[in-house]
Design an enzyme around this catalytic site. Structure first.
Site, PDB file in Angstrom:
ATOM      1  N   SER A  22       0.857  -1.180   0.000  1.00  0.00           N
ATOM      2  CA  SER A  22       0.000   0.000   0.000  1.00  0.00           C
ATOM      3  C   SER A  22       0.893   1.231   0.000  1.00  0.00           C
ATOM      4  CB  SER A  22      -0.899   0.000   1.247  1.00  0.00           C
ATOM      5  OG  SER A  22      -1.678   1.174   1.307  1.00  0.00           O
ATOM      6  N   ASN A  38      -8.091  11.497 -25.836  1.00  0.00           N
ATOM      7  CA  ASN A  38      -6.852  12.282 -25.739  1.00  0.00           C
ATOM      8  C   ASN A  38      -6.331  12.668 -27.115  1.00  0.00           C
ATOM      9  OD1 ASN A  38      -6.885  12.010 -22.956  1.00  0.00           O
ATOM     10  ND2 ASN A  38      -5.391  10.348 -22.918  1.00  0.00           N
ATOM     11  N   PHE A  88      -9.569   4.707 -15.847  1.00  0.00           N
ATOM     12  CA  PHE A  88      -8.175   4.318 -15.625  1.00  0.00           C
ATOM     13  C   PHE A  88      -7.730   4.961 -14.320  1.00  0.00           C
ATOM     14  CE2 PHE A  88      -3.603   5.447 -16.423  1.00  0.00           C
ATOM     15  CZ  PHE A  88      -3.095   4.157 -16.471  1.00  0.00           C
ATOM     16  N   PHE A 102      -7.509  -0.681 -14.688  1.00  0.00           N
ATOM     17  CA  PHE A 102      -8.400  -0.196 -15.736  1.00  0.00           C
ATOM     18  C   PHE A 102      -9.739  -0.906 -15.669  1.00  0.00           C
ATOM     19  CE2 PHE A 102     -10.105  -0.147 -20.098  1.00  0.00           C
ATOM     20  CZ  PHE A 102     -10.112   1.219 -20.307  1.00  0.00           C
ATOM     21  N   GLN A 159      -3.216  -2.997 -24.838  1.00  0.00           N
ATOM     22  CA  GLN A 159      -3.736  -4.347 -25.059  1.00  0.00           C
ATOM     23  C   GLN A 159      -2.642  -5.339 -25.428  1.00  0.00           C
ATOM     24  OE1 GLN A 159      -6.313  -5.398 -24.046  1.00  0.00           O
ATOM     25  NE2 GLN A 159      -8.101  -4.132 -24.400  1.00  0.00           N
ATOM     26  N   ASP A 243      -0.321   9.702 -26.448  1.00  0.00           N
ATOM     27  CA  ASP A 243      -1.507  10.087 -27.204  1.00  0.00           C
ATOM     28  C   ASP A 243      -1.315  11.449 -27.853  1.00  0.00           C
ATOM     29  OD1 ASP A 243      -2.650   7.755 -26.210  1.00  0.00           O
ATOM     30  OD2 ASP A 243      -3.573   8.784 -24.510  1.00  0.00           O
TER      31      ASP A 243
END
Length: 311
Positions: A22, A38, A88, A102, A159, A243
């Site tokens: 954590s 974006n 996200f 995500f 991906q 992006d």
């Protein structure tokens, strides 16, 4: 969120199979994002009117208004009746390393979107960029582009970590452009079983971002060059920088500029994002943008962009 230390200081390599850590974060920022949005935002800031295609939830209204005010055509976003818009959640440490989760939400309905009815309304696309999305949706859109003769850009990015080799081969093969960062380029080779030259033989142009070192552009017709990152960048937060690079690169292509100038425009737009917290929270005037181009890449670069920039 931002963590004021280094993740690596809390990780024990021998115990990663029992990972349970954590981190006390310093702040919480809720920002607009998503790879397609974006890129569209960046294209809109440079004076173009991109068409956003994807799926969102019924919580999209405020976001839609924001994007439309910045030049994005949102008329073809599918609104889910059952899911929230994808989210996200990311924590970044002082070195730029990230832990992220995500939630796909409405994105899982991307496979229900057909491109032809959209093209009938907006006209033939210069390119269809197929970014990280529902894998079945990505595959459907890639196949539709092949069948209907739309030039497509493969940008599987996130991906790649989850997709099997067959999926990635199908997404990449025949693309006019392939975008990735350097790590992802090696992941593509590993998962497809193709060598670097074999990947290049299957696409028109391969664009590989190199972080602080800029970008490499290669083509099977002999194109091969690198451009350094923009000068005097005061990096703050990296989310969305890739992006923005894509948006700048594609804007320059839309203006009919060379690949070299496209790489330069992409690097300058990326610089604005990495200097800002949030993928869509940067601002600039046309004069400021042209000034950074000239400082980083010379007067000829700024003069090539000047007639087109309406930011």
């Amino acid at each position: 969120m931002n963590f004021g230390g280094k993740f690596e200081d809390s990780l024990v390599v021998e115990q990663l199979h029992k990972l349970s850590v954590s981190f006390l974060v310093d702040d919480l920022e809720i920002r607009r994002g998503g790879v397609a949005a974006n890129m569209c935002f960046g294209l809109g800031r440079l004076g173009l009117r991109p068409v956003l295609v994807g799926c969102a939830g019924d919580d999209f209204a405020d976001y839609r208004s924001w994007l439309e005010r910045h030049g994005v055509d949102c008329d073809h976003v599918r609104i889910s009746e059952t899911h929230h818009t994808a989210r996200f959640v990311c924590t970044t440490d002082t070195t730029g390393a990230q832990f992220a989760s995500f939630y796909p939400g409405a994105m899982s309905e991307a496979r229900l979107v057909e491109l032809e009815p959209i093209v009938d309304k907006v006209g033939a696309p210069s390119y269809v960029l197929i970014g990280a999305d529902d894998p079945d949706g990505m595959l459907r859109h890639t196949e539709e582009c092949r069948q209907r003769g739309y030039q497509f850009i493969a940008d599987p990015s996130q991906q790649l970590a989850f997709g099997a080799g067959e999926l990635i081969r199908n997404l990449v093969d025949g693309a006019a452009y392939l975008f990735s960062n350097e790590y992802e380029s090696h992941l593509i080779e590993q998962k497809t079983g193709w060598s670097a030259d074999e990947v290049l033989a299957r696409v028109g142009i391969q664009v590989t971002t190199l972080g602080k070192d800029g970008v490499r552009v290669r083509g099977k017709d002999g194109v091969d060059f690198e451009r350094p990152a923009a000068k005097d960048v005061a990096a703050i937060e990296p989310t969305g920088v890739g992006d923005a690079f894509r948006a700048g690169f594609l804007a320059a292509l839309a203006w009919g500029l060379s690949l070299e100038h496209a790489a330069e425009v992409g690097c300058v737009l990326a610089a604005y994002v990495v200097e800002t917290v949030g993928p869509q929270d940067y601002t600039f005037t046309a004069a400021q943008f042209l000034g950074r181009l000239e400082t980083s890449y010379g007067l000829s670069s700024a003069e090539a962009v000047r007639p087109h920039l309406t930011a």
